[in-house]
Design a protein around this motif. Structure first.
Motif, mmCIF file in Angstrom:
data_model
loop_
_atom_site.group_PDB
_atom_site.id
_atom_site.type_symbol
_atom_site.label_atom_id
_atom_site.label_comp_id
_atom_site.label_asym_id
_atom_site.label_seq_id
_atom_site.Cartn_x
_atom_site.Cartn_y
_atom_site.Cartn_z
ATOM 1 N N TYR A 28 0.814 -1.226 0.000
ATOM 2 C CA TYR A 28 0.000 0.000 0.000
ATOM 3 C C TYR A 28 0.845 1.273 0.000
ATOM 4 O O TYR A 28 0.378 2.334 0.425
ATOM 5 C CB TYR A 28 -0.954 0.044 1.206
ATOM 6 C CG TYR A 28 -1.705 -1.224 1.457
ATOM 7 C CD1 TYR A 28 -2.497 -1.801 0.475
ATOM 8 C CD2 TYR A 28 -1.634 -1.862 2.698
ATOM 9 C CE1 TYR A 28 -3.184 -2.980 0.710
ATOM 10 C CE2 TYR A 28 -2.321 -3.036 2.942
ATOM 11 C CZ TYR A 28 -3.087 -3.590 1.935
ATOM 12 O OH TYR A 28 -3.772 -4.767 2.179
ATOM 13 N N VAL A 29 2.076 1.170 -0.486
ATOM 14 C CA VAL A 29 2.946 2.349 -0.524
ATOM 15 C C VAL A 29 3.572 2.453 -1.905
ATOM 16 O O VAL A 29 4.045 1.449 -2.458
ATOM 17 C CB VAL A 29 4.060 2.262 0.547
ATOM 18 C CG1 VAL A 29 5.050 3.405 0.390
ATOM 19 C CG2 VAL A 29 3.469 2.281 1.941
ATOM 20 N N ASP A 30 3.590 3.656 -2.473
ATOM 21 C CA ASP A 30 4.249 3.907 -3.745
ATOM 22 C C ASP A 30 5.745 4.106 -3.504
ATOM 23 O O ASP A 30 6.145 4.875 -2.623
ATOM 24 C CB ASP A 30 3.644 5.150 -4.404
ATOM 25 C CG ASP A 30 4.370 5.512 -5.694
ATOM 26 O OD1 ASP A 30 4.180 4.789 -6.685
ATOM 27 O OD2 ASP A 30 5.125 6.502 -5.685
ATOM 28 N N GLY A 31 6.571 3.415 -4.296
ATOM 29 C CA GLY A 31 8.007 3.476 -4.090
ATOM 30 C C GLY A 31 8.581 4.865 -4.279
ATOM 31 O O GLY A 31 9.435 5.307 -3.510
ATOM 32 N N GLU A 32 8.091 5.597 -5.282
ATOM 33 C CA GLU A 32 8.588 6.943 -5.523
ATOM 34 C C GLU A 32 8.257 7.869 -4.358
ATOM 35 O O GLU A 32 9.092 8.671 -3.924
ATOM 36 C CB GLU A 32 7.991 7.501 -6.816
ATOM 37 C CG GLU A 32 8.520 8.872 -7.191
ATOM 38 C CD GLU A 32 8.010 9.344 -8.537
ATOM 39 O OE1 GLU A 32 8.406 10.447 -8.953
ATOM 40 O OE2 GLU A 32 7.222 8.617 -9.167
ATOM 41 N N ALA A 33 7.035 7.724 -3.827
ATOM 42 C CA ALA A 33 6.644 8.552 -2.688
ATOM 43 C C ALA A 33 7.504 8.233 -1.467
ATOM 44 O O ALA A 33 7.895 9.135 -0.710
ATOM 45 C CB ALA A 33 5.168 8.324 -2.362
ATOM 46 N N LEU A 34 7.824 6.967 -1.305
ATOM 47 C CA LEU A 34 8.630 6.555 -0.155
ATOM 48 C C LEU A 34 10.062 7.085 -0.268
ATOM 49 O O LEU A 34 10.617 7.620 0.707
ATOM 50 C CB LEU A 34 8.625 5.029 -0.051
ATOM 51 C CG LEU A 34 9.247 4.392 1.192
ATOM 52 C CD1 LEU A 34 8.702 5.007 2.472
ATOM 53 C CD2 LEU A 34 9.015 2.887 1.181
ATOM 54 N N VAL A 35 10.653 6.972 -1.447
ATOM 55 C CA VAL A 35 12.013 7.482 -1.648
ATOM 56 C C VAL A 35 12.054 8.996 -1.451
ATOM 57 O O VAL A 35 12.962 9.530 -0.814
ATOM 58 C CB VAL A 35 12.527 7.108 -3.051
ATOM 59 C CG1 VAL A 35 13.804 7.871 -3.386
ATOM 60 C CG2 VAL A 35 12.789 5.618 -3.137
ATOM 61 N N THR A 36 11.043 9.686 -1.975
ATOM 62 C CA THR A 36 10.987 11.148 -1.848
ATOM 63 C C THR A 36 10.829 11.572 -0.396
ATOM 64 O O THR A 36 11.484 12.508 0.069
ATOM 65 C CB THR A 36 9.833 11.705 -2.689
ATOM 66 O OG1 THR A 36 10.023 11.335 -4.058
ATOM 67 C CG2 THR A 36 9.761 13.218 -2.587
ATOM 68 N N ALA A 37 9.966 10.875 0.323
ATOM 69 C CA ALA A 37 9.746 11.205 1.730
ATOM 70 C C ALA A 37 10.994 10.938 2.568
ATOM 71 O O ALA A 37 11.338 11.727 3.460
ATOM 72 C CB ALA A 37 8.562 10.412 2.279
ATOM 73 N N CYS A 64 18.277 -1.002 -12.199
ATOM 74 C CA CYS A 64 18.711 -0.709 -13.562
ATOM 75 C C CYS A 64 17.885 0.386 -14.213
ATOM 76 O O CYS A 64 18.273 0.936 -15.234
ATOM 77 C CB CYS A 64 18.614 -1.968 -14.428
ATOM 78 S SG CYS A 64 19.394 -3.403 -13.701
ATOM 79 N N THR A 65 16.700 0.668 -13.661
ATOM 80 C CA THR A 65 15.789 1.621 -14.308
ATOM 81 C C THR A 65 15.230 2.597 -13.290
ATOM 82 O O THR A 65 14.064 2.949 -13.320
ATOM 83 C CB THR A 65 14.637 0.875 -14.994
ATOM 84 O OG1 THR A 65 13.963 0.064 -14.027
ATOM 85 C CG2 THR A 65 15.134 -0.013 -16.109
ATOM 86 N N SER A 66 16.073 3.059 -12.364
ATOM 87 C CA SER A 66 15.588 3.900 -11.277
ATOM 88 C C SER A 66 15.075 5.246 -11.765
ATOM 89 O O SER A 66 14.285 5.897 -11.084
ATOM 90 C CB SER A 66 16.696 4.107 -10.242
ATOM 91 O OG SER A 66 17.831 4.673 -10.841
ATOM 92 N N LYS A 124 10.472 1.778 -12.803
ATOM 93 C CA LYS A 124 9.713 0.623 -13.267
ATOM 94 C C LYS A 124 9.789 -0.472 -12.215
ATOM 95 O O LYS A 124 10.746 -0.550 -11.456
ATOM 96 C CB LYS A 124 10.290 0.107 -14.591
ATOM 97 C CG LYS A 124 10.118 1.054 -15.763
ATOM 98 C CD LYS A 124 10.748 0.457 -17.012
ATOM 99 C CE LYS A 124 10.603 1.384 -18.206
ATOM 100 N NZ LYS A 124 11.268 0.834 -19.415
ATOM 101 N N PRO A 125 8.779 -1.340 -12.154
ATOM 102 C CA PRO A 125 8.862 -2.451 -11.214
ATOM 103 C C PRO A 125 10.139 -3.255 -11.444
ATOM 104 O O PRO A 125 10.553 -3.483 -12.583
ATOM 105 C CB PRO A 125 7.607 -3.267 -11.536
ATOM 106 C CG PRO A 125 6.662 -2.284 -12.130
ATOM 107 C CD PRO A 125 7.514 -1.312 -12.894
ATOM 108 N N SER A 126 10.762 -3.668 -10.391
ATOM 109 C CA SER A 126 12.018 -4.393 -10.472
ATOM 110 C C SER A 126 11.827 -5.766 -11.103
ATOM 111 O O SER A 126 11.039 -6.571 -10.623
ATOM 112 C CB SER A 126 12.602 -4.555 -9.062
ATOM 113 O OG SER A 126 13.587 -5.552 -9.047
#
Length: 371
Positions: free
Chosen positions: A293-302, A316-318, A322-324
């Motif tokens: 229930y968490v978006d990876g981009e939002a988590l990295v930004t926070a 490889c595609t940060s 994209k999903p790993s």
């Protein structure tokens, strides 16, 4: 921002002090073309040979078995392509695990044979051996350890299973952080992963492994990396690796204990979290966990706003998050993931603060989307 903690060493580590000192010194002495016969050229050649000898010794090959490239990715492209081209009589198929670096996947192409992995990210060795035994196989590719979750691969057993088929090992994630495995035919690495400068890759090809570059060759690096060599950066890469290896025993012990603590605290303090990768047979400095229930981009930004530099999505595609493909192949949660990787400068205080901050950040993001 008063406190910053860089926890993304698996992408790039800051320049080691030994590399910085060597680089500044070598800029004034290693600038000439090392293939020229004049004094300046001979000086540059001597420095380049010294760098090659140190790097070769670190990965366990002779100096004339080591080629310098412009990056780890370039080393993969050059090495895997040249070995495949040299084995056209046997075939052109590349057998590889499903969790290889994207450079391996792209080089293998659509005709490559992909072998699955278990939930820890370790290759199915029986399936790998069966795939290598098929007709038409030119080369097999298996990373030393995974760059996203840290799980080690059974390189020696895979090499035995390969028989006469060369085993190509991407060791970018492990060189400088783990022992070099045995049994491989060719190996690649990248200096910026161990505190060397960006722009230096290694390609080691053991004697007896045929290579045939299929592009116009020149007199440099047997055609595997044409163009003017960056002698100062090669020297800095060698100095960094030599220094890193001298520190490795203590650093690895420290990092392994800290990653174990992060693993325990993430699992205990965050509901609906999946901590992935082998908990024991792994690189000492890498950990990935995924939050439902968490978006990876939002988590990295926070987390960046809290002072933590981490990565998410496929390593490889940060840039596109994209999903790993690694996590997908493992059959684990592919979104809301965070990879941390410790540097030589990481402190326990940073790890403790990270473990204290992450649960609150996850709760806040979940609340914002109504979870």
């Amino acid at each position: 921002m008063s406190q910053r903690a860089y926890l993304d060493a698996a992408s790039a580590e800051s320049l080691h002090p030994a590399a910085r000192e060597m680089l500044l010194s070598a800029v004034d002495s290693g600038w000439a073309d090392p293939v020229r016969l004049h004094h300046e050229g001979r000086t540059a050649r001597l420095l380049l040979d010294n760098a090659r000898a140190v790097l070769a010794d670190a990965v366990g090959v002779r100096a004339d078995e080591l080629y310098l490239t412009t990056s780890g990715t370039a080393a993969i492209h050059a090495g895997l392509t040249a070995i495949t081209a040299a084995r056209t009589r046997a075939g052109s198929t590349v057998v590889h695990s499903a969790v290889e670096h994207s450079a391996v996947l792209h080089t293998a192409g659509a005709d490559g044979v992909e072998v699955g992995v278990d939930s820890a990210g370790r290759v199915d060795l029986d399936a790998f051996a069966a795939a290598v035994r098929q007709t038409g196989v030119a080369v097999a590719a298996l990373q030393s350890a995974n760059h996203e979750v840290g799980t080690r691969q059974p390189i020696e057993a895979a090499a035995e299973a390969c028989g006469d088929v060369p085993l190509f090992v991407d060791a970018a994630a492990s060189i400088g952080h783990d022992a070099v495995p045995a049994g491989w035919s060719a190996l690649t690495a990248s200096a910026h992963k161990w505190g060397g400068p960006a722009g230096v890759g290694l390609l080691a090809v053991r004697k007896g492994t045929r290579i045939a570059p299929d592009w116009p060759m020149d007199e440099r690096e047997d055609g595997l990396s044409p163009g003017f060599p960056d002698v100062p950066s090669a020297l800095a890469a060698a100095a960094a690796l030599q220094a890193r290896l001298s520190e490795a025993e203590e650093l690895n012990k420290q990092h392994r204990a800290w990653i174990d603590e992060v693993r325990r605290r993430m699992a205990a303090d965050i509901p609906d979290v999946e901590v992935v990768g082998d908990p024991d047979d792994r690189l000492p400095h890498i950990l990935t966990f995924s939050c439902l229930y968490v978006d990876g981009e939002a988590l990295v930004t926070a987390l960046d706003a809290e002072g933590f530099a981490v990565s998410s999505g496929s390593a490889c595609t940060s840039s596109t998050l994209k999903p790993s493909h690694v996590l997908a192949a493992m059959g684990v949660l592919t979104h809301g993931n965070v990879r941390i990787s410790l540097t030589r400068d990481t402190t326990y205080a940073e790890i403790d603060r990270f473990c204290a901050v992450v649960p609150g950040v996850v709760r806040r993001i979940r609340a914002e989307v109504g979870m």
